[in-house]
Enzyme design. Sequence first.
Site, PDB file in Angstrom:
ATOM      1  N   VAL A   1       0.859  -1.183   0.000  1.00 11.18           N
ATOM      2  CA  VAL A   1       0.000   0.000   0.000  1.00 11.18           C
ATOM      3  C   VAL A   1       0.895   1.232   0.000  1.00 11.18           C
ATOM      4  CG1 VAL A   1      -1.843   1.187   1.238  1.00 11.18           C
ATOM      5  CG2 VAL A   1      -1.676  -1.294   1.367  1.00 11.18           C
ATOM      6  N   CYS A   2       0.649   2.163  -0.915  1.00 12.19           N
ATOM      7  CA  CYS A   2       1.450   3.384  -0.980  1.00 12.19           C
ATOM      8  C   CYS A   2       1.292   4.154   0.331  1.00 12.19           C
ATOM      9  CB  CYS A   2       0.999   4.248  -2.152  1.00 12.19           C
ATOM     10  SG  CYS A   2       1.866   5.839  -2.224  1.00 12.19           S
ATOM     11  N   ILE A   3       2.388   4.408   0.997  1.00  9.56           N
ATOM     12  CA  ILE A   3       2.339   5.037   2.306  1.00  9.56           C
ATOM     13  C   ILE A   3       1.826   6.475   2.233  1.00  9.56           C
ATOM     14  CG2 ILE A   3       4.770   5.747   2.293  1.00  9.56           C
ATOM     15  CD1 ILE A   3       4.741   5.054   5.343  1.00  9.56           C
TER      16      ILE A   3
ATOM     17  N   SER B   1      -1.898   6.352   1.654  1.00  9.96           N
ATOM     18  CA  SER B   1      -2.607   5.805   2.812  1.00  9.96           C
ATOM     19  C   SER B   1      -2.659   6.805   3.960  1.00  9.96           C
ATOM     20  CB  SER B   1      -1.972   4.491   3.273  1.00  9.96           C
ATOM     21  OG  SER B   1      -0.691   4.701   3.806  1.00  9.96           O
TER      22      SER B   1
END
Length: 130
Positions: free
Chosen positions: A76-78, A81
Amino acid sequence: MKFAIALFSPAHSPASRRALRFTEAVLTGGHEVVRLFLYQDGVHSASANTVTAQDELDIAEQWRQLISLHGLDGVVCIAASLRRGVLDEQEAKRHQRPAANLAAGWELSGLGQLHEASQHADRLVCFGGH
């Protein structure tokens, strides 16, 4: 064939359902999924707090089951997110938030993970987005 899958739309969207079914078909066909990458609103699929109406498919749960069943690399792209309130324990603590909500099977990491996956895959297939 090796595939990298990127999802840009939330779990309740048709794009997410198509991405899930495509990924299932890839695995059923004996191909490899190098990485699943959630970006933009796709990060909502990694929230453990997503609740689906009883008469709808729980696509976020189906993603979690698929990751668990096949041992897939779910990233998940930090940055995306954090903007959308999807946090792991470390980020919740770092940003002084009361709780983490990143579902099991997913990990937060940078956009570089998508680039790396595309380098190792034969095909990068993207679903959703603007």
